[in-house]
Design a protein around this motif. Sequence first.
Motif, mmCIF file in Angstrom:
data_model
loop_
_atom_site.group_PDB
_atom_site.id
_atom_site.type_symbol
_atom_site.label_atom_id
_atom_site.label_comp_id
_atom_site.label_asym_id
_atom_site.label_seq_id
_atom_site.Cartn_x
_atom_site.Cartn_y
_atom_site.Cartn_z
ATOM 1 N N ILE A 99 -61.185 -0.648 115.277
ATOM 2 C CA ILE A 99 -61.126 -1.135 113.892
ATOM 3 C C ILE A 99 -62.283 -2.095 113.628
ATOM 4 C CG2 ILE A 99 -59.696 -2.379 112.215
ATOM 5 C CD1 ILE A 99 -58.223 0.055 112.917
ATOM 6 N N VAL A 100 -62.492 -3.001 114.636
ATOM 7 C CA VAL A 100 -63.602 -3.942 114.490
ATOM 8 C C VAL A 100 -64.915 -3.163 114.343
ATOM 9 C CG1 VAL A 100 -64.862 -5.830 115.579
ATOM 10 C CG2 VAL A 100 -62.400 -5.661 115.860
ATOM 11 N N PHE A 101 -65.024 -2.138 115.133
ATOM 12 C CA PHE A 101 -66.200 -1.295 115.130
ATOM 13 C C PHE A 101 -66.404 -0.663 113.751
ATOM 14 C CE2 PHE A 101 -68.847 2.138 116.973
ATOM 15 C CZ PHE A 101 -69.670 1.339 117.744
ATOM 16 N N ILE A 102 -65.309 -0.160 113.205
ATOM 17 C CA ILE A 102 -65.386 0.472 111.877
ATOM 18 C C ILE A 102 -65.821 -0.544 110.838
ATOM 19 C CG2 ILE A 102 -64.022 1.543 110.049
ATOM 20 C CD1 ILE A 102 -62.253 2.680 112.314
ATOM 21 N N ALA A 103 -65.228 -1.737 110.937
ATOM 22 C CA ALA A 103 -65.589 -2.784 109.974
ATOM 23 C C ALA A 103 -67.090 -3.064 110.051
ATOM 24 C CB ALA A 103 -64.787 -4.046 110.259
ATOM 25 N N LEU A 104 -67.575 -3.113 111.298
ATOM 26 C CA LEU A 104 -69.004 -3.381 111.502
ATOM 27 C C LEU A 104 -69.861 -2.284 110.860
ATOM 28 C CD1 LEU A 104 -71.383 -4.848 112.938
ATOM 29 C CD2 LEU A 104 -70.964 -3.325 114.861
ATOM 30 N N ILE A 105 -69.478 -1.047 111.117
ATOM 31 C CA ILE A 105 -70.270 0.069 110.583
ATOM 32 C C ILE A 105 -70.232 0.062 109.049
ATOM 33 C CG2 ILE A 105 -70.428 2.600 110.450
ATOM 34 C CD1 ILE A 105 -71.329 1.407 113.098
ATOM 35 N N ALA A 106 -69.030 -0.180 108.504
ATOM 36 C CA ALA A 106 -68.904 -0.175 107.044
ATOM 37 C C ALA A 106 -69.807 -1.236 106.434
ATOM 38 C CB ALA A 106 -67.449 -0.424 106.651
ATOM 39 N N TYR A 107 -69.707 -2.446 107.000
ATOM 40 C CA TYR A 107 -70.531 -3.536 106.457
ATOM 41 C C TYR A 107 -72.006 -3.285 106.742
ATOM 42 C CZ TYR A 107 -72.513 -8.190 105.840
ATOM 43 O OH TYR A 107 -73.298 -9.240 105.457
ATOM 44 N N GLY A 108 -72.279 -2.825 107.972
ATOM 45 C CA GLY A 108 -73.663 -2.569 108.375
ATOM 46 C C GLY A 108 -74.302 -1.505 107.499
#
Lengths: 582, 562
Positions: A254-263
């Motif tokens: 989930i953290v990873f997804i958040a990072l990708i979305a924001y990134g």
Amino acid sequence: MSSWKTLRRLLSYTGDAKAQYASGIAGLGLINLGLNAFFAAALALFADSLMKKDRILLTRSVLLFIAVGVLATIAILFAGRALVVGADRTERHVRSAAFAAANAMPVSDLERLNPGDVLSRINNDVAEVGKMYRQTMQLFSNLAVGGVGSVIVVLAIDWRTGLLIVAVSSLMLLLTLPILGPLRRHATGVQEKKAELLGDIGQMARGNSVIRSYGLSEWISGKFLGHSLAQRREALRLGSYEAARAATDNMSDIVFIALIAYGAYRATLDHSFLPRLAALTQMTNEVTMLFTQLSGLLGDLQVKLAAGTRVLQLIDAPSEPDFVGMPGVPAQTPVDPSLHVGDLAFGYASNAEDTVRGISFSVHKGQTVAFVGPSGGGKSTLFKLLLGLYAPTRGMIAIEGSSIYNERLVDWRRHFAYVPQNAFVFSDTVYANIVGGMPDPGLQEVERAARAANAHDFIMQLPDGYQTVLEESGRNLSGGEKQRIAIARAILQNAPVLLLDEATSALDAENEQQVQEALERLMKGRTTLVIAHRLSTIQNADTIYYLEDGCLVEQGTHQDLMAQPQSRYRSLVEAGLRTQTV
Amino acid sequence: MWLFVAAALCAITVSVTTVAFADILGRALSSIMRGTPFETTWLIVRLGILTGIVAVSAVFARKLLSSQFSERLQARLRQRIAVRLTHATAAAMHSRHSGEIVSRMSSDMVLMEQFLKNDALQLVVQTLTAVLAATYMLTHNWFLTLVSIAGTPVLLFVASALTKPLGPLSTASQAALGQASVTAQEAMAGAEVVRALNMTGVLSQRLERSLDQWLTHSIATGRQVAKLYSAGTALSLTPFVVVFSVGGYMALTGRLEFGLLIAFVQLINYLSFPVQEMPRLLGQMKTEAAAAERVLDLLNLPVERLGGDLGTVDTDCLIELANVTFTYPGTQNAQLQDVSLQVRRGQKVAFVGGSGSGKSTVLRLIAGDYEPDTGDVIVGGMSTRSWSLNALRRTMSIVDQDTFLFDDSIISNVQAGRLDAHPQEIQEALDTAESGFVQDLPNGIDMPVGEAGGRISGGQRQRIALARAFVRNAPILILDEATSALDNNLERKVYANMLDGYPDKTILAVAHRLTTIRDSDVIVVFDAGRVVEHGTHEELLAAAGQYATLWNLQQSQESSHE
């Protein structure tokens, strides 16, 4: 003791391995951090080179990847070795210290603490502490150096994205926290219920003949069914919390997804953010690891520290003093009697009543005195006092005018040869077993003692004779053979006073006769105190003491005491001398 | 079963989402790199979020379902085993150690649980993920896939070569540690002797020697383990480095997109599973399957026959053995040979003889625990072969050689004799068994006796077991060394109470101490599986046979000196 203090003390046992261990721990943490940080840097460079279609930049990034990989591989070899070897050496120090403490503890303390418990501290708890040195501390350093370092690196790459990662990770941790309590509770619950079930199964197996003959199968199966369903209920509850925990473990996704979305959002606005995004994808795992593993690690550390506390308690236990404490009785005693006991008393601190209450008697050189009476009457406590295993609360013990308070315990015990009720043999050679704690007297002497104890013949029939290693608790010897080894030991010691605790359990006729013969040789000409169970031994004694409730209530010869119609000794003899063994 | 199927479906979902997630990540990054508008990338990212949610839910559901499946199955299994266990034949239980049964139900059960709950599905997930990942990678760029995993076999070979010496090394260090723990055990158990003999120094030296050995082997192990760490690091880093170096140049020339490289790196770890993890997992599952087999084997425990006729115990000749020969199952030599004897209703009969002479075996045959090879055991005029075993045992109260008590209170233990016994009857039975000590216990009659009665003494245990037999109030009383741990006085009192309280009972007693049974109506002397003499005490003494010899021997041991 606080957890922190416990940890510091446990770490102080590194001793001469301190530098090695510390470099291992710190090294592995730093390598972990360095590996990730440099890999992240290489990845950023890599992404940048692809964006710019720059071949030289690409080659640089590839070389950086290779260099980091090779360096990490080599560094881990050394740091890993330092950690593991340092941990082993540290564990060895703890093992020695724990054993030394137990080996020096006063017997009265040992009995109070229960030898099984002390043993479990020496074996199991020390092993747990060893795991702490090897695994827990390594993980701790990985998290502390690697995890915290990663947070710093992430914030340095881009503070806004870094904060996002940290924030989402902490949120995930917060989600996990309410699960941990019930998880632990139900895990304990399941273990308890399991123990109950196993108790039932054990009873079904061991009590099968009672269950069969009393028709109790439905009764006990019914009980079992109740326990079984309770266990299932508890296990299912645990199962759902475990599932929830497994789901939160996947939260790093989930953290990873958040990072990708924001990134993705940032990178489409500012193209140059992409290399940094690539670096951040590499670092997120380290950051989330800090959050997801911290609680587990702290839990594990708690368990290890609890074991550590038990070990340290053992290490800190007071040792047997060199001298028995002086309860303020003058050492003025007549020289003549071989052994003099005056107004001797002893009580366990925990018990209100003394187990030995003011006993006085004297034994002259070469005499044999027998102690009889019900169990719990104080006979074995008296022997332990004589041997200096317990410190008297008052009174005097002296041998040929020399008081127990004036001699070092090690020297005092040389006055006695002690043959315990159940012959104790060590898992060492027969030779070492006979020599015991004496300086090595040579094979000839040992053989002479063994012959006198009727032990030589059977020893010669053992596979390696005197060099045969006895199995644990002498399983490869019969009861009578063990007794004869104990007698040989006493003969070799050649101490002026013999303390003999006669065996209650019967041997077969042949062994019995051999042992009796050996004992007679041992007692001959020696001042002997015997806790007697055999009528013949008692009858041959010069004086018989009847001990009850810690007091000498009757004394005299067999004839004297039998002549008194009301004497307890007489009723004991008439009941067949069995009461004292029950 | 549907629980397991559902859990397996969740496991498959986990595999699929893992690969899908890597693909989506790659696409998102490629899309950013191509400079496509944010809306397009956002569409991909939203798909990723959705996949993530599905993955987390699938993990949760899989764990939940598999624990439901495993716990329900285990509960059903252990309940069936319990029923089996409580109805098992004497022969079946005789040949098994109780500790072994407990170990099957504990450690083997745990291994089985591991299999049901985790490992079986783990295998599915890991294999499927590896297959899916391989398919994905090969279809997208077979060259890069092959290149990236090319180095793995070499490194795996190195790792396995490094692992090999670990086995003997750790065995050696375990052995040294075992020695150390023996020394520690002896220092504790023999503390008294150790101190009395001034042996603390000797033991310390022995311990230090063992610890030195342990440290030597441990350090050797540690050095090897450090090499393994290092090889492991190389093993996990190599594919990354290869993918980035080779893939980087391919991407530079436009043959490959950046995002795909990232997807590859994400997936490559899953590929190494079949080589790296599979042998370990399979080995573990093999162990677990063997454990499961041992658990399931308990369901094959032979159980006693059901049914049979209800006999009576009104006949004058209550018990009869007619030419009975009997061999314990699994042994060669007959334990009883052509034994015939009769017991009339109300008689007090004693069986005497050395250990292994067959006296206890006769009692087991009478209780229906075994059937004779030839001949017949007749109770109340009917062969034990025809009796309903339940009914047969309702006619007797048995007190065994090794007194077993349940881990329960004293009152429950006595009540086990007859579950509907009145408290008054329980008290009477305890009194008959001279159990006055109960009143002095902390909780009196409610005091728990501990596991196997470990919290009370052997003599106390025997008296509770006697009370349990008395409260049953069955017409036949069988006492096999039932008072061996009592002193002479107590034993005499118990026997007197028993004869007073239950004058009509038929009593069969085995005793080593002959004074206990000298007043029996008949004394039967066994030797090597045969009846060699029988008669009253006086008759047997007059006959000057084995009994007389035994009697004189015991008399001389106990009181000849008086």
